[in-house]
Design an enzyme around this catalytic site. Sequence first.
Site, PDB file in Angstrom:
ATOM      1  N   LYS A  37       0.460 -39.339   8.595  1.00 35.25           N
ATOM      2  CA  LYS A  37       0.942 -38.829   7.344  1.00 35.25           C
ATOM      3  C   LYS A  37      -0.107 -37.956   6.652  1.00 35.25           C
ATOM      4  O   LYS A  37       0.209 -37.207   5.760  1.00 35.25           O
ATOM      5  CB  LYS A  37       1.267 -40.018   6.401  1.00 35.25           C
ATOM      6  CG  LYS A  37       2.381 -40.926   6.910  1.00 35.25           C
ATOM      7  CD  LYS A  37       2.557 -42.136   5.994  1.00 35.25           C
ATOM      8  CE  LYS A  37       1.702 -43.270   6.514  1.00 35.25           C
ATOM      9  NZ  LYS A  37       1.946 -44.556   5.897  1.00 35.25           N
ATOM     10  N   GLY A  38      -1.345 -38.110   7.058  1.00 39.59           N
ATOM     11  CA  GLY A  38      -2.456 -37.488   6.344  1.00 39.59           C
ATOM     12  C   GLY A  38      -2.340 -35.987   6.188  1.00 39.59           C
ATOM     13  O   GLY A  38      -2.789 -35.409   5.201  1.00 39.59           O
TER      14      GLY A  38
ATOM     15  N   ASP B 215      -5.905 -32.783   9.430  1.00 39.64           N
ATOM     16  CA  ASP B 215      -6.680 -32.856   8.191  1.00 39.64           C
ATOM     17  C   ASP B 215      -8.160 -33.109   8.485  1.00 39.64           C
ATOM     18  O   ASP B 215      -9.025 -32.436   7.962  1.00 39.64           O
ATOM     19  CB  ASP B 215      -6.116 -33.921   7.233  1.00 39.64           C
ATOM     20  CG  ASP B 215      -5.717 -35.204   7.946  1.00 39.64           C
ATOM     21  OD1 ASP B 215      -5.887 -35.287   9.174  1.00 39.64           O
ATOM     22  OD2 ASP B 215      -5.233 -36.123   7.276  1.00 39.64           O
TER      23      ASP B 215
ATOM     24  N   ASP C  81     -12.939 -36.495  13.534  1.00 36.79           N
ATOM     25  CA  ASP C  81     -14.144 -37.307  13.503  1.00 36.79           C
ATOM     26  C   ASP C  81     -14.685 -37.377  14.941  1.00 36.79           C
ATOM     27  O   ASP C  81     -15.329 -36.433  15.394  1.00 36.79           O
ATOM     28  CB  ASP C  81     -13.742 -38.676  12.939  1.00 36.79           C
ATOM     29  CG  ASP C  81     -14.914 -39.535  12.564  1.00 36.79           C
ATOM     30  OD1 ASP C  81     -15.403 -39.415  11.434  1.00 36.79           O
ATOM     31  OD2 ASP C  81     -15.354 -40.322  13.413  1.00 36.79           O
TER      32      ASP C  81
ATOM     33  N   VAL D  54     -14.630 -40.561   3.141  1.00 38.87           N
ATOM     34  CA  VAL D  54     -14.048 -39.858   1.995  1.00 38.87           C
ATOM     35  C   VAL D  54     -12.543 -40.087   1.908  1.00 38.87           C
ATOM     36  O   VAL D  54     -11.896 -40.443   2.897  1.00 38.87           O
ATOM     37  CB  VAL D  54     -14.334 -38.337   2.065  1.00 38.87           C
ATOM     38  CG1 VAL D  54     -15.820 -38.062   1.907  1.00 38.87           C
ATOM     39  CG2 VAL D  54     -13.807 -37.730   3.362  1.00 38.87           C
TER      40      VAL D  54
HETATM   41  P1  IMP Z   1     -10.948 -39.455  15.402  1.00 38.17           P
HETATM   42  O1  IMP Z   1     -11.215 -37.987  15.322  1.00 38.17           O
HETATM   43  O2  IMP Z   1     -10.162 -39.858  16.617  1.00 38.17           O
HETATM   44  O3  IMP Z   1     -12.213 -40.274  15.281  1.00 38.17           O
HETATM   45  O4  IMP Z   1     -10.044 -39.945  14.215  1.00 38.17           O
HETATM   46  C1  IMP Z   1      -9.766 -39.182  13.129  1.00 38.17           C
HETATM   47  C2  IMP Z   1      -8.917 -40.018  12.208  1.00 38.17           C
HETATM   48  O5  IMP Z   1      -9.741 -40.967  11.541  1.00 38.17           O
HETATM   49  C3  IMP Z   1      -8.272 -39.182  11.156  1.00 38.17           C
HETATM   50  O6  IMP Z   1      -6.979 -38.772  11.520  1.00 38.17           O
HETATM   51  C4  IMP Z   1      -8.262 -40.102   9.951  1.00 38.17           C
HETATM   52  O7  IMP Z   1      -7.073 -40.852   9.950  1.00 38.17           O
HETATM   53  C5  IMP Z   1      -9.421 -41.052  10.179  1.00 38.17           C
HETATM   54  N1  IMP Z   1     -10.623 -40.685   9.392  1.00 38.17           N
HETATM   55  C6  IMP Z   1     -11.790 -40.183   9.865  1.00 38.17           C
HETATM   56  N2  IMP Z   1     -12.690 -40.009   8.886  1.00 38.17           N
HETATM   57  C7  IMP Z   1     -12.092 -40.399   7.743  1.00 38.17           C
HETATM   58  C8  IMP Z   1     -12.533 -40.441   6.356  1.00 38.17           C
HETATM   59  O8  IMP Z   1     -13.659 -40.079   5.959  1.00 38.17           O
HETATM   60  N3  IMP Z   1     -11.605 -40.908   5.468  1.00 38.17           N
HETATM   61  C9  IMP Z   1     -10.361 -41.321   5.824  1.00 38.17           C
HETATM   62  N4  IMP Z   1      -9.913 -41.288   7.099  1.00 38.17           N
HETATM   63  C10 IMP Z   1     -10.772 -40.833   8.061  1.00 38.17           C
HETATM   64 MG    MG Z   2      -4.789 -38.223  10.270  1.00 34.79          MG
END
Ligand code: IMP
Ligand code: MG
Length: 190
Positions: free
Chosen positions: A54-55, A111, A114, A164
Amino acid sequence: MTREYQGDPTMPVHADISEVLFTEAEIQAKVKELGRQISEDYRGKTPIVVGVLKGVLFLLSDLLRSIDCQVELDVLAVSSYSPETRNQGYVRIIKDLEMPIQGRHVLFVEDVIDTGLTLNFLLNSLRTREPASLEVCVLFDRRSRRLIDIPLKYRGFELPERFVVGYGLDYREKYRHLPYVGVLKAVALD
Ligand code: IMP
Ligand code: MG
């Protein structure tokens, strides 16, 4: 380690933010600039813009309104990650795209990126459907935590190693609706 944070629900949500990292005006200006670049690159191609619920809803809504080439929209949803599934880089698609993307130009909008594990899994899944092209647009990039290299055609801001919330980013489903991005009092990055 993320500590439990209990804000006071009788107070405006802004009271729970200790620091604003990206203001509403900064975000809006950046999104407009991304939209302008996308419009130039995709003119005449009618891409399908794809986002993961949803983000990304907030970014999608603003980004699409700043794109002036023809564009179509589709969304998918994945099971929310637990620490275990996140480590494996595996997510389950619980709502798939409605449109066939074979032979289409696809622009994947996120959005935040990470580790990149979630995005990598989803991009591989979409690639098997043989789109004409598949590019990525991300607003917040925490490159310092990347485990898998993913080429990002459109990139907004570099995100520091701090947890954040706002502009779609949540803490336990809350704070997505903040128009800015900020640090939540007493919550650290996992
Ligand atoms: P990754 O890139 O697989 O590690 O995951 C990314 C997901 O982690 C994003 O879609 C977000 O849902 C969540 N995420 C990563 N960093 C943050 C943050 O600082 N705040 C809130 N959600 C985050
Ligand atoms: Mg997301």
